[in-house]
Every structure is written in C-alpha cells, then in structure tokens.
Design a protein around this motif. Sequence first.
Motif, PDB file in Angstrom:
ATOM      1  N   LEU A  62       0.836  -1.208   0.000  1.00 57.07           N
ATOM      2  CA  LEU A  62       0.000   0.000   0.000  1.00 57.07           C
ATOM      3  C   LEU A  62       0.871   1.258   0.000  1.00 57.07           C
ATOM      4  O   LEU A  62       0.601   2.206  -0.749  1.00 57.07           O
ATOM      5  N   LEU A  65       2.345   1.939  -3.387  1.00 57.88           N
ATOM      6  CA  LEU A  65       1.348   2.436  -4.336  1.00 57.88           C
ATOM      7  C   LEU A  65       0.973   3.882  -4.026  1.00 57.88           C
ATOM      8  O   LEU A  65       0.922   4.724  -4.919  1.00 57.88           O
ATOM      9  N   VAL A  66       0.715   4.151  -2.740  1.00 59.32           N
ATOM     10  CA  VAL A  66       0.316   5.511  -2.370  1.00 59.32           C
ATOM     11  C   VAL A  66       1.431   6.496  -2.704  1.00 59.32           C
ATOM     12  O   VAL A  66       1.189   7.605  -3.168  1.00 59.32           O
ATOM     13  N   GLN A  68       3.417   6.478  -5.099  1.00 56.53           N
ATOM     14  CA  GLN A  68       3.526   6.756  -6.525  1.00 56.53           C
ATOM     15  C   GLN A  68       2.429   7.699  -7.032  1.00 56.53           C
ATOM     16  O   GLN A  68       2.486   8.155  -8.161  1.00 56.53           O
ATOM     17  N   LEU A  69       1.416   7.934  -6.194  1.00 55.71           N
ATOM     18  CA  LEU A  69       0.303   8.761  -6.660  1.00 55.71           C
ATOM     19  C   LEU A  69       0.773  10.168  -6.997  1.00 55.71           C
ATOM     20  O   LEU A  69       1.606  10.738  -6.304  1.00 55.71           O
ATOM     21  N   GLN A  70       0.206  10.716  -8.078  1.00 60.60           N
ATOM     22  CA  GLN A  70       0.632  12.034  -8.529  1.00 60.60           C
ATOM     23  C   GLN A  70      -0.025  13.138  -7.707  1.00 60.60           C
ATOM     24  O   GLN A  70       0.621  14.068  -7.277  1.00 60.60           O
ATOM     25  N   LYS A  76      -3.282  12.253   0.244  1.00 63.47           N
ATOM     26  CA  LYS A  76      -3.703  12.579   1.615  1.00 63.47           C
ATOM     27  C   LYS A  76      -5.006  11.865   1.960  1.00 63.47           C
ATOM     28  O   LYS A  76      -5.149  11.282   3.029  1.00 63.47           O
ATOM     29  N   GLN A  79      -4.581   8.133   2.395  1.00 61.58           N
ATOM     30  CA  GLN A  79      -3.885   7.896   3.647  1.00 61.58           C
ATOM     31  C   GLN A  79      -4.847   7.997   4.838  1.00 61.58           C
ATOM     32  O   GLN A  79      -4.895   7.101   5.680  1.00 61.58           O
ATOM     33  N   ILE A 147       1.987   4.029   7.389  1.00 57.54           N
ATOM     34  CA  ILE A 147       2.563   5.350   7.622  1.00 57.54           C
ATOM     35  C   ILE A 147       4.087   5.294   7.803  1.00 57.54           C
ATOM     36  O   ILE A 147       4.808   6.139   7.282  1.00 57.54           O
ATOM     37  N   VAL A 148       4.561   4.300   8.531  1.00 55.28           N
ATOM     38  CA  VAL A 148       6.000   4.193   8.773  1.00 55.28           C
ATOM     39  C   VAL A 148       6.749   4.061   7.454  1.00 55.28           C
ATOM     40  O   VAL A 148       7.766   4.714   7.225  1.00 55.28           O
ATOM     41  N   ALA A 151       6.789   7.263   5.544  1.00 55.83           N
ATOM     42  CA  ALA A 151       7.798   8.171   6.082  1.00 55.83           C
ATOM     43  C   ALA A 151       9.175   7.793   5.551  1.00 55.83           C
ATOM     44  O   ALA A 151       9.959   8.654   5.134  1.00 55.83           O
ATOM     45  N   SER A 154       9.544   8.795   1.913  1.00 51.75           N
ATOM     46  CA  SER A 154       9.731  10.223   1.661  1.00 51.75           C
ATOM     47  C   SER A 154      11.170  10.633   1.960  1.00 51.75           C
ATOM     48  O   SER A 154      11.602  11.717   1.579  1.00 51.75           O
ATOM     49  N   ASP A 157      16.218   9.878  -1.524  1.00 46.84           N
ATOM     50  CA  ASP A 157      16.700  10.990  -2.335  1.00 46.84           C
ATOM     51  C   ASP A 157      16.020  10.998  -3.717  1.00 46.84           C
ATOM     52  O   ASP A 157      16.161  10.045  -4.482  1.00 46.84           O
ATOM     53  N   PRO A 158      15.262  12.056  -4.044  1.00 46.44           N
ATOM     54  CA  PRO A 158      14.559  12.097  -5.328  1.00 46.44           C
ATOM     55  C   PRO A 158      15.522  12.043  -6.519  1.00 46.44           C
ATOM     56  O   PRO A 158      15.120  11.647  -7.619  1.00 46.44           O
ATOM     57  N   ILE A 175      10.172   1.158  -8.508  1.00 46.87           N
ATOM     58  CA  ILE A 175       9.777   0.604  -7.210  1.00 46.87           C
ATOM     59  C   ILE A 175      10.732  -0.507  -6.812  1.00 46.87           C
ATOM     60  O   ILE A 175      11.198  -0.584  -5.687  1.00 46.87           O
TER      61      ILE A 175
ATOM     62  N   ASN B   4      11.458  16.566   1.408  1.00 47.11           N
ATOM     63  CA  ASN B   4      11.730  16.487  -0.022  1.00 47.11           C
ATOM     64  C   ASN B   4      12.252  17.779  -0.623  1.00 47.11           C
ATOM     65  O   ASN B   4      13.088  17.750  -1.518  1.00 47.11           O
ATOM     66  N   LEU B  44      -6.009   0.818  -4.906  1.00 41.19           N
ATOM     67  CA  LEU B  44      -6.236   1.754  -3.810  1.00 41.19           C
ATOM     68  C   LEU B  44      -7.709   2.091  -3.661  1.00 41.19           C
ATOM     69  O   LEU B  44      -8.227   2.176  -2.550  1.00 41.19           O
ATOM     70  N   THR B 314       5.423   9.334  13.813  1.00 40.57           N
ATOM     71  CA  THR B 314       6.128   8.264  13.122  1.00 40.57           C
ATOM     72  C   THR B 314       7.499   8.736  12.680  1.00 40.57           C
ATOM     73  O   THR B 314       8.474   7.998  12.734  1.00 40.57           O
ATOM     74  N   MET B 315       7.565   9.982  12.252  1.00 37.82           N
ATOM     75  CA  MET B 315       8.848  10.539  11.817  1.00 37.82           C
ATOM     76  C   MET B 315       9.812  10.606  12.998  1.00 37.82           C
ATOM     77  O   MET B 315      10.968  10.227  12.890  1.00 37.82           O
TER      78      MET B 315
END
Lengths: 269, 321
Positions: A62, A65-66, A68-70, A76, A79, A147-148, A151, A154, A157-158, A175, B4, B44, B314-315
């Motif tokens: 999950l 997948l989340v 990758q959402l644009q 949000k 989530q 959520i973990v 985190a 995120s 490194d992009p 992925i 980011n 999803l 969580t962070m």
Amino acid sequence: MYGVQIAFRNYNPVDGFTGSPWVGLQHFIRFVNSYQFSQVVGNTLWIAVLGLLLAFPIPIILALLVNQLQSERFKKFTQTVLYSPAFISTVVVVGIMFVLLSPRSGLVNNAIQLAGGQPVFFMGSPEWFRPVYVISDVWQNAGFSMIVYLAALSGIDPALHDAAKVDGASKLQRIRHVDLPGIMPVITVLFILAIGNLLNVGFEKALLMQTNLNLPTSEIIQTYVYHAGLQQAQFSYSAAIGLFNSVLNLVLLLTFNWVARRANQATLW
Amino acid sequence: MSLNTEAVAAPAPVNQPQPLRRRSTSFRDKWADSAFNIASVTILALSIVAVVYPLYFIVIASISDPNAVYEGNVWLFPSGVTLEGYQRILADSRIWNGLGNTVIYTVLGTAISVTTILFGAYALSRKDMPGRKFLMLLFVITMFFDGGLITKYLVVRDLGMLDTVWAVVLPGAVGVWNLIIARSFFENTIPGELREAAQMDGANDFTFFFKMVLPLSKPLIMLMIMVHVVAHWNSFFDALIFLNDDTKYPLQLVLRNILIQSDVSSAGTTGGDIESYAAAQRIGELTKYAMIVVSSLPLMIALPFMQKHFTKGTMIGAVKS
C-alpha cells in the motif's frame, strides 16, 4: 518480573510470593503434557504465522502504491481513509464483525443468500475463526502500519528517482530498484520487531472473538492463561504457561536478529 | 513531506557519465507506466471501499427500519429512517455511566502517563545521567519479556488496587515505546549547548526543563497526549480483569457486554423463535448499530486533527537512537 518466581512455586495467597513452596519445573511439565498443549500452541502459531504472512507485506505494498500517486490531495485522502480504522477500538471492531457476520440479519449473509448460498455462522464455526481474525486485522491496521513505510519512502533521495527516469526505468522498475532497497532497513527492523511480538499479538481480540462454539481454533496461549489463571485461580500453573510464551518469543526474536546480522541487514542492536 | 523540498532543489547530477544506450521514453514504457497507474489506482480505490463501506453501512443501518436491515434491503441508502436506536441508547444509564468513567480514566490516565514519560525520557536523554544505559536496557527488556498476565494481576491485587480507578490508570502508565520516542526527540532537538547557555544564566535543571525544554517540545507533547487519549478511550482489558464493580466499567467494557456477549448468549437459543422474541431481537440489532456509531464518533471526528500529530510521531519514532 519479580512475580515470575511463582511459576516455579506452588503459589498460595496465604504464604505470598516468597513464602510458597518451590516446585521447580512441575507446572511447565504439566502444561507440556496436558491435552490442551498441542491445540493451544498450534492455534497460537497458526494465527501468528497467518497474520504475519498477510499483515506484514500488505502495508508495504500500500505504501509503495500511495507513494507513486501524482495528486497530493488523493494521496492525503487515501492515507486518511486507510488509517481511520486504527482509531476504532477492538471492542467496536469485533462488535462490527458480530453484526455484519450475524447468521440471521448480517450484511454478509444477506449477500450470500442473495447469491443463492446458505448462510454461514462465521463467529460460531471453528474453521472461520482464523480467516475472520486475520482479515479483520488487516482491515484495521494495514493503513496505520503503512505510515511508517511512507515516512521512510519520503526520505529517499529524489535524485535517485530522476536518474532512474533518465535511464528509462518504468514505475514498476523504479519501485523495485529504488524504493524497495531504500526502505529495506525499515522493513528488516519492523520484521524483527514483528517476530519478537509474534506470539503476543491480538490477545484482546482473540478473547473478544471467542465463543463457546469456535473454541477449538480460538483458544490461544494467552486466552488459555486468562481462563486457567484468572477464572479458575490456578495462578502458578498459568504463570508458568505465560512464561513459556515469553521465553518462546524471546528465542524467536534473538534468532531472527542473529539471522539479520548474518545477512548484513539492519538489526535491533 | 518537507524533507523532499531541499533535495529537489539540489542540482541534477550533470557530471554523471551518460548511460550507454540512453532510451527515450518509448511507446512501450509509456504503456507500462499507464498500466501501472491504472492498476495502482484500482487497488487503492478498492481498498478505500473495503475500509469505508462497512463503516458506512453501520451508519445507514443505525438509522434504518430494523426490518429493512433484517431483510437485506439496506445497501446504499437508509430505508424507513428512524432514530429509535439512538433514543434507546440515550435512555440507557449503563452507557452514560460508562461514558463518564471513560472520561475520568482518559483524563487521569493521560495526565499521569504524559507527565511520567516527559520527566523520565528527559532524564534518560541526558548524557550525564549515571546508569542511563542500564536503565534503558531494563526498560527495553520489558518490551519483549514480561512477567505475564497472572503476575500483573497478583501485583495489582497485593497493592490493594483491585476495583479502584488506579488499577486502570497505573499499570502500563509508562509505555516503553513512547518513552523511546520521547527520548529520541529530546536527544535530537535539545542541543547540549542550549543547556550550558541556560546554566551560565543561572538556570537549574528544573528551570531549564520547564522554561526551555517543554516549550520546545510542543509537537512531542501533543503526540503523547493523542496517543494516550486514543489508548485510554479504547481500552477495556485492564478494566475487565481488575474491576468487578460494574458501576466503574468504562464505555468499552459496557459495549462489549452489550454488543458481543449478548450476541453469543442469544446465538445458542435459535431453536424456538417466538414472535415477540424476534421483534426484541431486531430492536436489539438496531441498538447495536447505533451504539457502534456513538462510541466511535468522538475519535472519528477528531481524526483529521489527530492525523497530523501521528504522522509526525512516526517521523520522530523513525529516528533511530
């Protein structure tokens, strides 16, 4: 911890913790030889392993997948929604299961009958206890565990993603080669923690879901401790069983931490 | 998310050697990506429906005519709207009593837990505290290895706390996991230099803690309050084993007795369904739906507000010690 000694004594309230006579491993031996032993330990392992197989990978999938959402807003929203059942109490979740799965008026059985099937008494049949338990667990907790991983994702490194894009990697490839390796340390640590708590999971829920009819599959070590100890006042015997559970857990934790260290993955210590 | 932005601003890797066969985004790749997008959005969306629908159904069933629910006519919209279920709940003194107890346990328990965790974690975060490593080890051991239910029960009993408020709020007041999160937070946000500067200005440990550390720790304090409010609001097990007096039962235990136990006992008596019994059964079902809504509503309303803090938590928790 101090009270653990009663597992090796014949506890009686008059003599207290330190005054009761020592009996060594008698209670452990009695448990291992009892007819419930294989059933109770088997049920515990079944639920734990099934739970781990389903409940561990789903939040990771999950999160990937989340991530990758644009659209930030859809991200949000997803989530928040997936996360919300975690705030419902176990009592209410089990309550929901009882009303939705009720053989006479439940939504699920109405649907089964509409499709021409026979109503199933989910909460009262031993063969349904495990699937219902595990699926409802995923339903309630997958979003929260996600959520973990989000985190951790995120924190990747992009620039790595950009580089992969330049090389023509598809989303699926990114992925596999960027995201997954990036969150591998988090996955390992959480996996070890999950193993460490393998036999402790869901005691409250199992107790709530228990009915006299599904007892053959729903009696796990912890509920057995509760019944034998608090309801039948066999304090020493059930303390011994509880200790047995804890030791088994610790062994699992140490083993997997050792394996992870050998495999050069992140470890707990 | 804010993590980011810095990284995005970093210059693209210009000096990297060009890949040998640099592929342009071909038709094939685009197709793979849009297939992925479709699959992922579908998965999803299904997950969202799977999470939301049961909750939605409970809500519409709670305001529908029990007969319509019973016959399976309630799927998307309530049918024969009635508030009878809610009226019955509001008239039920057990619910009000349980709610009152829950509020007491939640406020008191949260206050105790948050205070002890903040003090304890701050002490453990100070590098100059003697025995810090050893104490931490003791705490961590209890995370994986405890005395078990029976010894916990006996200790609480021998302390004379059975059937008192304390049995619900004191055992488990300090969660090790939260202690570790708080300690990491203090270690990472309160620099040692700040303390030295405060000491130069004549602040002792207490002044420093109250005047500097606490104001700097607002996100942590919010997180800890949220975690404990949710935990206390939802807990029933300590009350189940430690309380015998049902006037002290928290809401969740009252719910359990009505929602779950009554169903189990009635399940055995399916034999001769008398007309009036069936009617009572239907009203009972209706009340159950309404009860689920009422007991979950407070946390659900607070959810959007709380989520921010939990995500932040969580962070914080992700920072390894």
